[in-house]
Design an enzyme around this catalytic site. Structure first.
Site, PDB file in Angstrom:
ATOM      1  N   ILE A 612       0.818  -1.221   0.000  1.00 13.09           N
ATOM      2  CA  ILE A 612       0.000   0.000   0.000  1.00 13.09           C
ATOM      3  C   ILE A 612       0.850   1.269   0.000  1.00 13.09           C
ATOM      4  O   ILE A 612       0.333   2.366  -0.108  1.00 13.09           O
ATOM      5  CB  ILE A 612      -0.978   0.033   1.197  1.00 13.09           C
ATOM      6  CG1 ILE A 612      -0.219  -0.203   2.513  1.00 13.09           C
ATOM      7  CG2 ILE A 612      -2.109  -0.953   1.032  1.00 13.09           C
ATOM      8  CD1 ILE A 612      -1.052   0.135   3.732  1.00 13.09           C
ATOM      9  N   ILE A 614       5.222   3.008   0.099  1.00 12.13           N
ATOM     10  CA  ILE A 614       6.669   2.823   0.249  1.00 12.13           C
ATOM     11  C   ILE A 614       7.104   3.679   1.427  1.00 12.13           C
ATOM     12  O   ILE A 614       6.832   4.890   1.466  1.00 12.13           O
ATOM     13  CB  ILE A 614       7.423   3.264  -1.029  1.00 12.13           C
ATOM     14  CG1 ILE A 614       6.964   2.426  -2.235  1.00 12.13           C
ATOM     15  CG2 ILE A 614       8.932   3.150  -0.823  1.00 12.13           C
ATOM     16  CD1 ILE A 614       7.322   0.960  -2.174  1.00 12.13           C
ATOM     17  N   VAL A 620       5.396  -0.847   2.571  1.00 14.28           N
ATOM     18  CA  VAL A 620       4.336  -0.905   3.588  1.00 14.28           C
ATOM     19  C   VAL A 620       3.204  -1.714   2.958  1.00 14.28           C
ATOM     20  O   VAL A 620       2.792  -1.424   1.832  1.00 14.28           O
ATOM     21  CB  VAL A 620       3.843   0.501   3.974  1.00 14.28           C
ATOM     22  CG1 VAL A 620       2.779   0.413   5.049  1.00 14.28           C
ATOM     23  CG2 VAL A 620       5.003   1.373   4.439  1.00 14.28           C
ATOM     24  N   ASP A 731       7.632  16.527  13.450  1.00 11.74           N
ATOM     25  CA  ASP A 731       7.340  16.351  12.026  1.00 11.74           C
ATOM     26  C   ASP A 731       5.836  16.232  11.803  1.00 11.74           C
ATOM     27  O   ASP A 731       5.359  15.375  11.073  1.00 11.74           O
ATOM     28  CB  ASP A 731       8.068  15.103  11.513  1.00 11.74           C
ATOM     29  CG  ASP A 731       8.078  15.067   9.987  1.00 11.74           C
ATOM     30  OD1 ASP A 731       7.679  16.072   9.366  1.00 11.74           O
ATOM     31  OD2 ASP A 731       8.479  14.025   9.426  1.00 11.74           O
TER      32      ASP A 731
HETATM   33  P1  AMP Z   1       5.395   5.694   6.395  1.00  8.70           P
HETATM   34  O1  AMP Z   1       6.658   4.916   6.260  1.00  8.70           O
HETATM   35  O2  AMP Z   1       4.820   5.605   7.756  1.00  8.70           O
HETATM   36  O3  AMP Z   1       5.487   7.086   5.905  1.00  8.70           O
HETATM   37  O4  AMP Z   1       4.339   4.943   5.434  1.00  8.70           O
HETATM   38  C1  AMP Z   1       4.378   5.047   4.027  1.00  8.70           C
HETATM   39  C2  AMP Z   1       2.959   4.997   3.494  1.00  8.70           C
HETATM   40  O5  AMP Z   1       2.348   3.777   3.828  1.00  8.70           O
HETATM   41  C3  AMP Z   1       2.068   6.080   4.095  1.00  8.70           C
HETATM   42  O6  AMP Z   1       2.142   7.263   3.436  1.00  8.70           O
HETATM   43  C4  AMP Z   1       0.702   5.444   3.979  1.00  8.70           C
HETATM   44  O7  AMP Z   1       0.150   5.667   2.718  1.00  8.70           O
HETATM   45  C5  AMP Z   1       0.986   3.979   4.115  1.00  8.70           C
HETATM   46  N1  AMP Z   1       0.773   3.552   5.511  1.00  8.70           N
HETATM   47  C6  AMP Z   1       1.655   3.566   6.503  1.00  8.70           C
HETATM   48  N2  AMP Z   1       1.088   3.098   7.647  1.00  8.70           N
HETATM   49  C7  AMP Z   1      -0.170   2.811   7.325  1.00  8.70           C
HETATM   50  C8  AMP Z   1      -1.272   2.317   8.061  1.00  8.70           C
HETATM   51  N3  AMP Z   1      -1.165   2.018   9.351  1.00  8.70           N
HETATM   52  N4  AMP Z   1      -2.446   2.148   7.432  1.00  8.70           N
HETATM   53  C9  AMP Z   1      -2.560   2.444   6.127  1.00  8.70           C
HETATM   54  N5  AMP Z   1      -1.561   2.916   5.407  1.00  8.70           N
HETATM   55  C10 AMP Z   1      -0.367   3.112   5.963  1.00  8.70           C
END
Ligand code: AMP
Length: 942
Positions: A612, A614, A620, A731
């Protein structure tokens, strides 16, 4: 010659015949006196031509007759009363022609008791008279020749108890008699069975009214219920049955006897009259079964009646679910599929524990608390508390019923769950002792709390004068289990309390220890000291006296100031259980930190479904997580890419160590980590709508202002929680807020690495590309407060600045703050007092709140508590507060100057009051000096 029409010789059953002349073979040869001319034995034939013996006499013409006829000795045979039945004919004197007054119509009956069965001669006077016998009404016609004679039957009875036998005698006094037959008998109550008891043949008593008590004996296969008794009446009838017997188990009464139950039947209870069919799941293979045996695999408990079907132990409880809350766990389960045919099911809990990562499991110690209890549980829920923090436990729920004992297969009846307890604040310090006491100080020592629930990071000693209660206290912190408290007033009673802190926060304070300082002067060190002190004490006495008042005032003031400062700093610390964020990088071993705060998840419980996004360290994915004993949930799975350095692994996991410390509906929830196998993963709750900025851009203009404010409120609530825990996010931006299917916004992205790494979206840029590069890493310029950009002053107030930018992003549906301006231009514009204008259709008061967040002086910015209150008021009064919009410019390309470098709010106090529905207080508040929106922010409820 007589011919007698005799009836058949059938005696009644209750009569035992001792003598019947009709059955005696041959002649009777009784003794007659006189031997000649008196009684004479005459044989005649009865109607069946059987010869019978009679005695006849008929001396009716001669006076003074006394003709005796004596029977042979008759043994009494135990009888006590005998009956003599005499059948005779007697001639009617009138029918005899020429008879004078000598003719009689009676004769006498006598008896004589004797043990001698061969008495030759018995004196007539020794006989006792039984009766004079006359002919009575009943008679049978007897045909003697051509004349009809009357056959009389007379019965007389007499008691015979003194000898073994007796003789009878008939005295004729001048009648014409023929003794056709003489029968001597006694009466018995014949053998009988009554109420399953046998009563033997019993002789009747000696008197006509006597009742002989007889004890019965139980028939075969029966036993006494109550002593069986009956009375044998004088006429040979059984009377008044009492008590009786019952058939043994396995037998039933049929026709007065006890007969065995047939195969497949049993009689298990004496109150049941008849045998009954074996209950379900049981059988009887032989006749006479008292109890039917259970079929293989079926059982009876000791208290089960034999009439009950045989039953089985229950199957295992189902769907065991555990809910860990710090050091307690609630276990819930459903009843077993098979109850085994019983309703007496109960449950017990077995527990094993072991340190994390270890194989060996030890039975739980006694001090674990089970509520309502550990065993004999009727409900399908138990709460286990006082567990050790951060420890692996296996709980086994065992279902039992009345037949489980000895029949349980163990594993078949149980279900287990393994879980790990969480962090918990330490238990209170209990034993504080005072050591050296001086005029101005005391040394205290204490033991570690019984349940430290983790590594104790420090202790806090709180002390105050008893008289002043807690209104003025002081705090001292120490890493050791002792403290030297100084600066106390002499001869004053102080109260001391100690509490411990672990990564999970503070425990409760101990109960107060009361101790007074000494009045003794300080111990003197050497003579010089002695004289100096003496001099001081004399010459300084006056000065001391003079200055004491002034010193008191100053110290009280300073005390008050420091008190106020302490209050704000210590406020949350003094609330036991309020946690303080612990920086995972303070741990020497980063793995210890991650396991302190995050649960290790078995990778086999995770099902990855799709990618879903990166992340910084790898993909991710979304997927499902089914923990043992828990419902399946959707999760997001962040994985660490294959080739990683130790540092990257630490940085990656640090996010979990941070996230794992939080528990709030607006903070992304950590489910756990996978560190023991590859890839290393962080599992969080799944947020269906992804990150907020992209979500808003996708749904541009779709939401009402109230919906947008609702999202902002959620973010503010999460941020308040973080700032209460003293965590500074650094952030906060819409891209780091995640949205779930219910539009709930949650703060995420706790990776410390982000500010240190290159950012793909160019949010965190460097001086080289025309942005600001701080010494400690890269900063998201557009979201960051001036003081954080300038000298890395990151505080809750710098988070407030970022929150203002998030508000702007939300209200503009994901627009990029400051559009395409360069970072340098942004810094410059901010520095010159310019601020972002209200987005299109943004209510004035929301933009005002943004401007408040962007105050240059960080202490002037509202706290998250105040922001939250403000938003709550807006939500409560949307019509008055959210109506006016300020941003009607379709191309918001210009920054608004807001009063030059020193911020002056464009919103008046009146606007604000109106917005929050307090317009009616305008005059009162203006008079009191509340003229600006800033001043209104300091207003309390009072
Ligand atoms: P992050 O590394 O936390 O910035 O995650 C990268 C992307 O993964 C985010 O921008 C979201 O689109 C998706 N993502 C991260 N955590 C979640 C979550 N708990 N539920 C749904 N999407 C997520």
């Amino acid at each position: 010659m007589f011919t007698v029409i005799s009836t058949a010789r059938v005696y009644p059953p209750n009569e035992e015949t001792l003598l019947d002349t009709r059955t005696v073979p041959g002649e009777l040869k009784w003794a007659a006196s006189p031997t000649e001319g008196g009684w004479e034995e005459v044989s005649i034939m009865d109607e069946k031509n059987v010869p019978i013996r009679t005695y006849q006499v008929c001396n009716v013409m001669e006076p003074s007759q006394s003709n005796w006829l004596r029977t042979d000795w008759i043994p009494r045979s135990g009888a006590q009363r005998i009956y003599v039945e005499i059948k005779f004919t007697l001639r009617d004197c009138n029918s005899l022609p020429g008879v004078t007054g000598t003719c009689k119509e009676t004769f006498n009956l006598y008896y004589y008791e004797s043990n001698n069965d061969r008495e030759h001669y018995i004196r007539e006077s020794n006989f006792l008279k039984i009766d004079t016998v006359a002919a009575d009404e009943s008679f049978t016609q007897v045909d003697i020749g051509d004349r009809i004679m009357k056959l009389n039957t007379e019965v007389r009875d007499v008691k015979v108890t003194t000898r073994k036998g007796f003789y009878l005698a008939f005295q004729d006094v001048g009648a014409c008699i023929a003794l056709v037959s003489v029968r001597v008998f006694y009466k018995t109550c014949p053998l009988t069975v009554r109420n399953l008891a046998t009563f033997p043949d019993t002789n009747t008593g000696a008197d006509t009214s006597s009742l002989v008590e007889v004890r019965g004996s139980c028939v075969n296969q029966s036993e006494e219920r109550e002593e069986p008794k009956m009375y044998c009446g004088a006429d040979g009838e059984w009377l008044v049955p009492i008590g009786g017997c019952v058939c043994n188990l396995g037998y039933e009464e049929r026709s007065g006897v006890c007969q065995a139950c047939t195969v497949g039947f049993n009689r298990a209870v004496s109150t049941d009259r008849a045998c009954s069919k074996c209950p379900p799941h049981s059988h009887s293979e032989k006749e006479g079964a008292a109890v039917c045996d259970c079929n293989p695999g079926y059982y009876r408990s000791e208290s089960d009646p034999a009439s009950m079907p045989c039953t089985q132990p229950p199957s295992a409880p189902q769907q065991l679910i555990s809910e860990v809350n710090e050091t307690s766990v609630v276990l819930e389960w459903s009843a077993p599929l098979r109850l085994g045919g019983r309703s007496d099911i109960s449950y017990s809990v077995d527990s094993l524990k072991g340190p994390l990562g270890a194989q060996l499991c030890l039975p739980c110690s006694q001090d674990v608390l089970f509520s309502p209890q550990q065993s004999g549980l009727r409900a399908t829920r138990v709460c286990v508390s006082e567990l050790q923090a951060h420890t692996r436990y296996t709980f086994t729920i065992l279902a039992r019923n009345g037949v489980s004992q000895g029949h349980s297969a163990g594993a078949g009846q149980s279900v287990s769950v393994t879980l790990t307890t969480n962090q918990a604040a330490p238990s209170p310090v209990t034993s504080i002792q005072a050591g050296d006491v001086t005029r101005h100080g005391v040394s205290l020592a204490w033991q570690q709390p019984d349940r430290p629930n983790g590594v104790i990071l420090e202790y806090e000693v709180k002390y105050y004068e008893k008289d002043q209660k807690e209104s003025s206290y002081r705090i001292m912190k120490t890493a050791s289990r002792s403290a030297d408290i100084t600066g106390l007033s002499p001869l004053t009673v102080y109260l001391y309390q100690v509490r411990a802190r672990t990564a999970a926060g503070y425990g409760e304070f101990s109960g107060p220890l009361e101790f007074s300082t000494n009045s003794d002067p300080l111990p003197l060190i050497g003579d010089a000291a002695s004289s100096t002190l003496l001099l001081l004490s004399i010459s300084g006495g006056v000065i001391l006296l003079l200055t004491s008042t002034a010193v008191f005032i100053i110290s009280r003031r300073r005390g008050k100031y420091s008190q106020a400062k302490q209050d704000s700093e210590e406020e949350k610390h003094l609330n036991p259980g309020v946690r303080i964020y612990v920086d995972p990088f303070t741990y020497e071993d980063p793995d210890q930190a991650v396991h302190e705060f995050a649960k290790e998840i078995d990778a086999t419980y995770i099902h990855i479904e799709k990618v879903i996004g990166i992340g910084e360290f790898g993909e991710v994915c979304s997927g499902r997580l089914r923990l043992q004993g828990k419902r399946e949930i959707y999760v997001a799975i962040k994985s660490l890419k294959a080739a990683y350095s130790n540092k990257q692994r630490q940085d990656f996991l640090s996010e979990a160590s941070i996230m794992g410390q939080f528990d709030h509906p607006n903070i992304i929830r950590l489910e756990g980590v996978v560190t023991r196998c590859k890839p290393v993963m962080i599992i969080t709750e799944y947020m269906e709508n992804g990150s907020l900025d992209a979500f808003l851009r996708k749904h541009d203009g779709h939401f009402t202002v109230i919906q947008l404010v609702g999202m902002l409120r959620g973010i503010a609530s999460g941020m308040k929680y973080l700032s209460d825990m003293s965590y500074v996010h650094r952030d906060l931006a819409a891209r780091n807020i995640l949205v779930n299917s219910n539009l709930v916004c949650k703060v995420s992205d706790f990776g410390l690495s982000r500010v240190l790494q290159e950012d793909p979206e160019n949010a965190y840029t460097t001086r080289v590309t025309g942005t600001y590069h701080s010494p400690g890493g890269k900063i998201p310029i557009r979201w960051t407060s001036p003081e954080a950009i300038a000298y890395r002053k990151f505080t809750p107030s710098s988070d407030t600045w970022s929150y203002g930018v998030v508000m702007w992003e939300v209200m503009s549906y994901g627009e990029r703050p400051y559009w395409d301006m360069s970072n340098q231009d942004v810094i410059k514009a901010i520095d010159e007092g310019y601020r972002l204008p209200p987005p299109m259709d943004c209510p004035v008061c929301l933009h005002q709140l943004m401007l408040d967040c962007w105050q240059t002086e960080r202490t002037h910015r509202p706290s998250f508590t105040q922001i939250l209150n403000m938003l709550d008021k807006l939500i409560r009064n949307p019509t008055t507060t959210l109506r006016r919009t300020g941003g009607d410019r379709p191309v918001p390309s210009l920054l608004e100057p807001v009063g030059g470098p020193e911020f002056v709010s464009v919103w008046s106090a009146e606007d604000c009051l109106q917005a929050i529905g307090m317009g009616m207080y305008r005059d009162t508040l203006t008079t009191a000096g509340y003229t600006s929106p800033d001043s209104l922010l300091t207003l309390t409820h009072q």
